[in-house]
Design a protein around this motif. Structure first.
Motif, PDB file in Angstrom:
ATOM      1  N   ALA A  96      66.971   6.859  79.225  1.00 29.15           N
ATOM      2  CA  ALA A  96      65.763   7.041  80.018  1.00 29.15           C
ATOM      3  C   ALA A  96      64.576   7.184  79.082  1.00 29.15           C
ATOM      4  N   ARG A  97      63.396   7.283  79.629  1.00 34.88           N
ATOM      5  CA  ARG A  97      62.204   7.548  78.814  1.00 34.88           C
ATOM      6  C   ARG A  97      62.418   8.845  78.034  1.00 34.88           C
ATOM      7  N   GLY A  98      62.218   8.802  76.722  1.00 31.83           N
ATOM      8  CA  GLY A  98      62.380   9.987  75.890  1.00 31.83           C
ATOM      9  C   GLY A  98      63.771  10.175  75.319  1.00 31.83           C
ATOM     10  N   THR A  99      64.737   9.375  75.754  1.00 32.52           N
ATOM     11  CA  THR A  99      66.088   9.470  75.197  1.00 32.52           C
ATOM     12  C   THR A  99      66.068   9.027  73.735  1.00 32.52           C
ATOM     13  N   VAL A 100      66.851   9.728  72.906  1.00 30.32           N
ATOM     14  CA  VAL A 100      66.981   9.368  71.497  1.00 30.32           C
ATOM     15  C   VAL A 100      68.405   8.851  71.282  1.00 30.32           C
ATOM     16  N   GLY A 101      68.505   7.646  70.745  1.00 29.23           N
ATOM     17  CA  GLY A 101      69.809   7.038  70.502  1.00 29.23           C
ATOM     18  C   GLY A 101      69.945   6.605  69.057  1.00 29.23           C
ATOM     19  N   MET A 102      71.178   6.398  68.642  1.00 25.91           N
ATOM     20  CA  MET A 102      71.457   5.935  67.278  1.00 25.91           C
ATOM     21  C   MET A 102      71.476   4.407  67.239  1.00 25.91           C
ATOM     22  N   ALA A 103      70.769   3.856  66.257  1.00 22.39           N
ATOM     23  CA  ALA A 103      70.778   2.411  66.054  1.00 22.39           C
ATOM     24  C   ALA A 103      72.073   2.023  65.340  1.00 22.39           C
ATOM     25  N   ARG A 104      72.489   0.790  65.560  1.00 24.67           N
ATOM     26  CA  ARG A 104      73.713   0.281  64.931  1.00 24.67           C
ATOM     27  C   ARG A 104      73.627  -1.229  64.841  1.00 24.67           C
ATOM     28  N   SER A 105      74.584  -1.832  64.122  1.00 28.28           N
ATOM     29  CA  SER A 105      74.684  -3.291  64.069  1.00 28.28           C
ATOM     30  C   SER A 105      75.545  -3.752  65.250  1.00 28.28           C
ATOM     31  N   GLN A 106      76.041  -4.969  65.188  1.00 31.56           N
ATOM     32  CA  GLN A 106      76.939  -5.467  66.241  1.00 31.56           C
ATOM     33  C   GLN A 106      78.222  -4.647  66.314  1.00 31.56           C
ATOM     34  N   ASN A 107      78.600  -4.047  65.199  1.00 25.52           N
ATOM     35  CA  ASN A 107      79.788  -3.192  65.152  1.00 25.52           C
ATOM     36  C   ASN A 107      79.461  -1.852  65.815  1.00 25.52           C
ATOM     37  N   PRO A 108      80.144  -1.469  66.883  1.00 23.99           N
ATOM     38  CA  PRO A 108      79.847  -0.214  67.569  1.00 23.99           C
ATOM     39  C   PRO A 108      80.009   1.024  66.681  1.00 23.99           C
ATOM     40  N   ASN A 109      80.791   0.884  65.618  1.00 23.66           N
ATOM     41  CA  ASN A 109      81.068   2.026  64.736  1.00 23.66           C
ATOM     42  C   ASN A 109      80.264   1.960  63.438  1.00 23.66           C
ATOM     43  N   SER A 110      78.995   1.534  63.548  1.00 16.05           N
ATOM     44  CA  SER A 110      78.183   1.337  62.345  1.00 16.05           C
ATOM     45  C   SER A 110      76.927   2.203  62.300  1.00 16.05           C
ATOM     46  N   ALA A 111      76.746   3.119  63.250  1.00 10.36           N
ATOM     47  CA  ALA A 111      75.568   3.990  63.206  1.00 10.36           C
ATOM     48  C   ALA A 111      75.639   4.871  61.967  1.00 10.36           C
ATOM     49  N   ASN A 112      74.475   5.126  61.362  1.00 14.31           N
ATOM     50  CA  ASN A 112      74.456   5.903  60.129  1.00 14.31           C
ATOM     51  C   ASN A 112      73.289   6.886  60.121  1.00 14.31           C
ATOM     52  N   SER A 113      72.068   6.386  59.925  1.00 18.88           N
ATOM     53  CA  SER A 113      70.909   7.275  59.851  1.00 18.88           C
ATOM     54  C   SER A 113      69.780   6.853  60.793  1.00 18.88           C
ATOM     55  N   GLN A 114      69.757   5.595  61.192  1.00 14.79           N
ATOM     56  CA  GLN A 114      68.653   5.107  62.016  1.00 14.79           C
ATOM     57  C   GLN A 114      68.800   5.544  63.470  1.00 14.79           C
ATOM     58  N   PHE A 115      67.650   5.867  64.063  1.00 17.04           N
ATOM     59  CA  PHE A 115      67.639   6.243  65.473  1.00 17.04           C
ATOM     60  C   PHE A 115      66.402   5.672  66.146  1.00 17.04           C
ATOM     61  N   PHE A 116      66.399   5.706  67.466  1.00 15.37           N
ATOM     62  CA  PHE A 116      65.264   5.171  68.223  1.00 15.37           C
ATOM     63  C   PHE A 116      64.962   6.090  69.393  1.00 15.37           C
TER      64      PHE A 116
END
Length: 196
Positions: free
Chosen positions: A119-139
């Motif tokens: 939703a508006r204001g939600t913070v999520g982790m960015a990742r590549s095509q691999n679902p298990n690739s989140a590291n430090s980036q967020f949006f």
């Protein structure tokens, strides 16, 4: 009589908030404060939804890894992405060609998808095509995006300062939101640090 109606209304409102699953303000140890050029954005982190991701973000905050990191990809009406500590530090090592492809020295994380909606204001982790690739980036979401639900890990929500997120410099839509001379996180800290 009027007092009783007000008390009854407050109880109904409280029950509605609980039934909708809305979170109350996070405890200081789970409250992330981002200082932007116009002020502070407060984010309530959700270890109940994504304990590993929240733990990693908090560790990076404690290291100062997010300080001076650019909002490198900002799409009007969609989201603002930051957190590339490898290539996104505008004071040390910024690389316009690689920003958005890096992470941190910490390991990538297995997905912690949940029922939480983007939703508006939600913070999520960015990742590549691999679902298990989140590291430090967020949006941070400018608006709801149902197509992300269950596909990206939700780590929190903005509690205050959303108007400052709205003011982050937008990128070029023709270049997938990449930003020239981007805004940055001046400082990232946990609210619990303020008490010390």
């Amino acid at each position: 009589m009027q007092l009783r109606k007000l008390a009854s209304s407050a109880l109904v409102a409280g029950a509605l908030v609980a039934s909708l699953g809305m979170a109350s303000a996070a405890e200081p140890e789970n409250t992330l404060i981002l200082t932007l050029r116009n002020g502070e954005v407060t984010i309530g982190l959700r270890p109940d939804l994504a304990p590993r991701h929240v733990e990693q973000v908090k560790a990076l905050v404690e290291e100062g890894a997010y300080d001076n990191v650019a909002f490198h990809r900002v799409i009007d009406g969609f989201m603002a992405q930051t957190g590339d500590v490898q290539y996104g530090d505008v004071e040390d090592g910024f690389d316009a060609r690689l920003v958005g492809t890096g992470g941190s020295e910490k390991p990538d994380l297995p997905a912690e998808f949940s029922e939480a909606a983007f939703a508006r204001g939600t913070v999520g982790m960015a990742r590549s095509q691999n679902p298990n690739s989140a590291n430090s980036q967020f949006f941070i979401m400018f608006a709801p995006a149902e197509h992300l639900n269950g596909q990206y890990t939700v780590i929190g929500e903005v509690e205050s300062g959303m108007e400052l997120v709205d003011a982050i410099k937008k990128g070029d839509a023709a270049q997938n939101g990449m930003v020239q001379s981007p805004d940055k996180i001046l400082d990232a800290r946990m609210a619990s640090d303020d008490a010390n």
